[in-house]
Motif scaffolding. Structure first.
Motif, short mmCIF file in Angstrom:
data_model
loop_
_atom_site.label_atom_id
_atom_site.label_comp_id
_atom_site.label_asym_id
_atom_site.label_seq_id
_atom_site.Cartn_x
_atom_site.Cartn_y
_atom_site.Cartn_z
N LEU A 87 0.83 -1.20 0.00
CA LEU A 87 0.00 0.00 0.00
C LEU A 87 0.87 1.26 0.00
CD1 LEU A 87 -2.81 -1.15 2.45
CD2 LEU A 87 -3.11 -0.53 0.04
N MET B 136 2.07 1.52 -3.61
CA MET B 136 0.96 1.89 -4.49
C MET B 136 0.61 3.37 -4.36
SD MET B 136 -2.78 0.15 -4.78
CE MET B 136 -3.98 0.73 -5.97
N TRP C 191 2.06 0.55 -10.18
CA TRP C 191 1.04 -0.32 -10.78
C TRP C 191 1.18 -1.74 -10.26
CZ3 TRP C 191 2.26 -4.52 -14.02
CH2 TRP C 191 1.15 -5.16 -14.59
N GLY D 201 -0.38 -2.53 -6.84
CA GLY D 201 -1.82 -2.74 -6.90
C GLY D 201 -2.19 -4.11 -7.44
N GLN D 202 -1.46 -4.56 -8.45
CA GLN D 202 -1.71 -5.89 -9.00
C GLN D 202 -1.42 -6.98 -7.98
OE1 GLN D 202 -2.78 -6.54 -12.62
NE2 GLN D 202 -3.50 -4.59 -11.81
N PHE E 122 -8.35 -2.39 0.40
CA PHE E 122 -8.11 -2.47 -1.04
C PHE E 122 -9.05 -1.54 -1.79
CE2 PHE E 122 -8.81 -4.21 -5.28
CZ PHE E 122 -7.50 -4.33 -5.73
N ALA F 110 -7.92 1.93 -1.50
CA ALA F 110 -6.74 2.18 -2.34
C ALA F 110 -7.16 2.42 -3.79
CB ALA F 110 -5.78 1.00 -2.25
N MET F 111 -8.12 1.65 -4.27
CA MET F 111 -8.63 1.85 -5.63
C MET F 111 -9.35 3.20 -5.75
SD MET F 111 -7.80 -0.78 -7.53
CE MET F 111 -6.25 -0.74 -6.64
N VAL G 170 -6.83 5.91 -6.15
CA VAL G 170 -6.31 5.98 -7.52
C VAL G 170 -7.28 6.75 -8.41
CG1 VAL G 170 -5.79 4.62 -9.59
CG2 VAL G 170 -4.91 3.89 -7.37
N ALA H 220 -4.28 0.64 -13.61
CA ALA H 220 -4.20 0.35 -12.18
C ALA H 220 -5.52 -0.19 -11.64
CB ALA H 220 -3.79 1.61 -11.42
#
Length: 890
Positions: free
Chosen positions: A567, A570, A580, A583-584, A607, A610-611, A614, A628
């Motif tokens: 994290l 990211m 990137w 995140g994957q 998660f 975090a998205m 982005v 991402a």
């Protein structure tokens, strides 16, 4: 090299040819039913070889005459070759006359008919389907070619090099005579006879020479060639600027053909292209199509030097030209992209392709080194390993010697080898000799293991922070798993680009123990042994290592980082690739956990937030956000898990995508609104990124609507589909409807077909979109079988066959891997059918079950049964036989 007498060709058996062909004079009397080919070859015996008969390759030829120095000679056929007893003289002229039937050539190798025109494809071993010849890459000759044909049927007559003369003949016929002043192997020969029109542009190179550039297409397609021409001009400028490599002929020609097994072919001065990589307009081509054209045009143009002027000694050295040229076209595309962010997006795309295509190949039955040791059919080794991994190996050199050092190495490579057929070792040696103080030169033998060892190395990294001493110690180890025939592998040369980030995201200065001062915040550590330890000093805060930045080596990384560490990366990593990648990794961890649990698949709040961050980060480019926000593909995840259940994986991933669509609904709405492109269409990085993010947002919004019963967003998607001013937006809206199984999908598909029923490349999209739609209750598989009967579907055109068959097997695992084995039965039927039409296409399609041993039951047994059924066919082509037998062996 064993020629025609053994099923397996081995690198260790290479011998220079017993004869050299110095000049080639070819005359073609062209006709689709029967073309007469007359060849006049000046041949010299290789005095370094024992005296032996002259053996010439030939396939599906009707031989009419053989003369040596004007006199008839005895000959015989042995093992598919024309054998002439050793002539008494050491140098002689051989004349051969034969016929071929282009319209019967469904293999699309050699001379074949497409539409009303005649075209050739000679790589790797297609020239032997035109006339008898020493069809091998180390036999290089100067060609003069005369083409004769009906002027009305074939008003355009093209071959390699420069046009010497042209004119009319009796009975409505005409001729054109071409001469290529540069020695080339037979695989680079090309011929085109068709009714075509051309976009032309005259350019002057930096060296002051004038050149004519031409892009030939069918009538009616000329307005779709502007981007291809612009890409060609840009390629020419870039290669001369970056590597001092100018165009060396009076003209450079590209010809687009509908029926083509590959993407394009770099024949000297006359590149023959699949229409997919030439034709583009805003109305018919997506941003990805425009991008692909630029890349492939660049790739084939760059082959003029890396592949044509210097070619391969034998086909085992294929990556000498392909890996190097893929690296060059990737660098070109990144330079054309412009900004640092756009370059990073390009790099991410290249690595995604490598991981989804080449990593599974490395772990499967077709695993082979970048420089293979043996093959049964060379066409089967135009692989991701030779191309994409080969490019990564070249990138390893570039990382070790730097851009200027790489340019110096290229210059030395051409100084030494221009005009010759050489090996991968010759290239590596030139790079090392041009950079004598580099890690490459000091460890050249270690580097060359990339050429000889198959498999993907595993890099393990662990870090230890010592607050009292302000040190961070990095422990690195590498291991390449054993493969059949390669049990004991040696360490490889790995450049590991690293950075250290404090927990608040601050990039820390890097100073290794023993150094006087810190040297920036990013550096490359070089591994040559199985284990290395690196200690950084004056590290003033606990930190997270950012490893393998920019994907500096083609390895699988195990760095032991926690979710909390990922994290940090990211949110803060200055290396876009690793941002990137973090995140994957987070997503992959969650998918794996769900696969190992009986509980419903669910994403945690950390998660999702975090998205959300982005999506809301205004500093990030839309193109990066789109990448991402995509979860790892089912194809990639399947390669990370042992004993995979494709149906379970599909349901897990779909549930997680549904959750992202729901949890971020407001953000998706904002992203869709913020990324509308109102300016005139340009396929540049900025607009393409905006359209990519807008289309992803629309897909998620329509997906959410399918879960809630909302009709607003499907309606908006349908309206966008109807009103779109470009294919990217139109197809994006259509895909959103199809992938959500909306009631509006079928009306949209019907409208799409009606609009573009006369556009072959758009019809390919029509089939592919439906073949890749997420499976739901078996409906997609049933639809695919139904589409096989569509009047616009055919197996004889490679693009059309790929659009549906490959979309299923390579792009839709859940529809293909069915518990009732229907997908495998369908696959076996299609492999057998395709093999009778086009063995190259069949062998590529057959590879869909390369990784069958990684499947869980009942898929595993059912897949093996399907492979065995194909293997039982006694008359399989050598192309397909090699793939099937290797797969069956596991």
């Amino acid at each position: 090299m064993r020629e025609g007498t053994a099923n397996i060709v081995r690198r260790e058996d290479y011998l220079a040819p017993a004869y050299w062909i110095r000049t080639v004079d070819l005359t073609f009397d062209l006709d689709a039913a029967k073309t007469i080919v007359a060849s006049k070859l000046f041949i010299e015996r290789n005095l370094e070889q024992m005296e032996q008969p002259l053996r010439l390759h030939g396939e599906d030829l009707n031989l009419l005459r053989v003369l040596v120095d004007g006199q008839s000679v005895s000959f015989r056929h042995e093992d598919g070759m024309l054998v002439i007893d050793a002539p008494q003289q050491s140098a002689f002229t051989l004349e051969i006359r034969n016929t071929v039937a282009p319209e019967k050539n469904t293999q699309l190798s050699g001379l074949y008919a497409s539409g009303s025109g005649l075209f050739t494809q000679c790589e790797a071993e297609g020239f032997r389907r035109i006339t008898y010849f020493l069809d091998r890459p180390d036999v290089m000759a100067v060609y003069t070619v005369t083409l004769r044909g009906d002027k009305q049927k074939y008003p355009v007559l093209l071959s390699n090099g420069n046009l010497l003369e042209q004119g009319d003949l009796d009975n409505g016929r005409h001729f054109a005579k071409w001469h290529d002043p540069f020695r080339k192997p037979s695989y680079l020969f090309a011929l085109v006879a068709a009714d075509l029109v051309a976009r032309e542009q005259r350019v002057r190179s930096r060296s002051g020479r004038d050149h004519l550039l031409q892009v030939f297409v069918k009538r009616g397609d000329l307005e779709k060639t502007e981007h291809a021409m612009n890409s060609l001009v840009a390629s020419m400028i870039w290669d001369e600027h970056r590597f001092n490599l100018p165009l060396d002929l009076e003209r450079f020609m590209i010809v687009a053909v509908d029926d083509f097994n590959m993407g394009a072919m770099e024949n000297k001065g006359l590149n023959i292209f699949n229409t997919k990589y030439v034709l583009a307009s805003a109305a018919t081509a997506t941003d990805a199509d425009f991008d692909g054209i630029e890349s492939v045009v660049g790739h084939e143009y760059f082959h003029n030097w890396t592949g044509n002027r210097i070619t391969c000694q034998d086909w085992f050295q294929l990556s000498l030209k392909e890996g190097l040229t893929v690296f060059r076209d990737q660098e070109f595309s990144m330079d054309m992209a412009g900004s640092a962010s756009a370059r990073a997006v390009r790099r991410i795309g290249d690595v995604r392709s490598l991981r989804e295509r080449q990593f599974p190949e490395d772990a499967g039955p077709m695993s082979h080194p970048v420089r293979p040791d043996a093959y049964q059919a060379i066409d089967n080794f135009y692989t991701a390993t030779v191309y994409e991994k080969g490019s990564e190996v070249v990138r390893v050199i570039h990382t070790l010697v730097g851009q200027q050092g790489f340019a110096a190495g290229m210059a030395l490579y051409f100084q030494r080898h221009d005009g010759f057929a050489v090996t991968c070792d010759d290239f590596a040696q030139a790079m090392a000799d041009a950079n004598p103080y580099s890690p490459l030169a000091h460890n050249l033998d270690v580097f060359k293991r990339w050429y000889s060892q198959a498999g993907t190395p595993r890099l393990t990294a662990r870090g230890e922070y010592n607050a009292a001493n302000a040190t961070f110690t990095l422990y690195l180890s590498q291991h390449n798993p054993a493969l059949p025939g390669q049990n004991d592998k040696l360490p490889q040369l790995l450049p590991v680009a690293v950075g250290l980030l404090a927990r608040d995201g601050t990039a820390l200065p890097l100073q290794l123990a023993g150094e006087d001062h810190a040297v920036g915040t990013d550096r490359v550590l070089v591994m040559t042994e199985a284990q290395h330890t690196f200690t950084f000093v004056n590290v003033q805060a606990d930190c997270v290592p950012s490893l393998l930045r920019g994907f500096s080596a083609p390895v699988v990384l195990d760095d032991g980082l926690t979710d909390a560490d990922l994290l940090v990366l990211m949110a803060h990593d200055t290396d876009a690739f690793n941002r990137w990648e973090a995140g994957q990794r987070l997503a992959l961890n969650r998918i794996r956990a769900a696969l190992n649990s009986d509980a419903p698949a669910a994403l945690d709040d950390a998660f999702i937030e975090a998205m959300r961050a982005v999506l809301n980060d205004t500093r990030l480019d839309p193109a990066f956000k789109e990448l991402a926000l995509l979860l790892p593909s089912e194809v990639y995840v399947a390669d990370q898990v042992t004993g995979i259940d494709p149906q379970r994986l599909h349901s897990v991933r779909e549930a997680m995508v549904d959750q992202l669509a729901t949890a971020l609904h407001a953000e998706w709405e904002a992203a869709f609104a913020a990324n509308q492109v109102r300016a005139g269409y340009k396929p540049d990085a900025v607009q393409s990124g905006q359209r990519a993010l807008a289309n992803l947002a629309l897909t998620m919004l329509v997906r959410h609507a399918s879960l809630t019963g909302d009709t607003v967003w499907p309606g908006r998607a349908y309206q966008r589909f109807k009103d779109a001013s470009n294919m990217t937006d139109r197809l994006g809206a259509l895909e959103a409807l199809v992938n959500s199984h909306s009631e509006l999908a079928q009306p949209a598909l019907d409208r799409f077909h009606a609009l573009f029923r006369h556009e072959a490349l758009v019809l390919d999209k029509f089939f592919m979109l439906q073949g890749r739609a997420p499976e739901k209750d078996g409906r997609v598989f049933a639809r695919i079988k139904q589409l096989m009967q569509h009047p616009d579907f055919t197996l004889t055109n490679p693009n059309r066959a790929r659009s549906l068959l490959f979309a299923l097997t390579a792009g839709n695992p859940a529809a293909f891997h069915r518990t009732d084995a229907a997908g495998y039965v369908f696959w076996a039927d299609m492999v057998i059918t395709l093999d009778t039409l086009n063995p190259q296409l069949a062998s590529r399609f057959a590879r869909a079950l390369d990784r069958w041993t990684n499947l869980a039951e009942p898929y595993r047994s059912a897949a093996r049964e399907a492979i065995a059924r194909v293997s039982a066919k006694a008359d399989l082509s050598s192309d397909t036989r090699e793939i099937i037998d290797r797969a069956l062996a596991g």
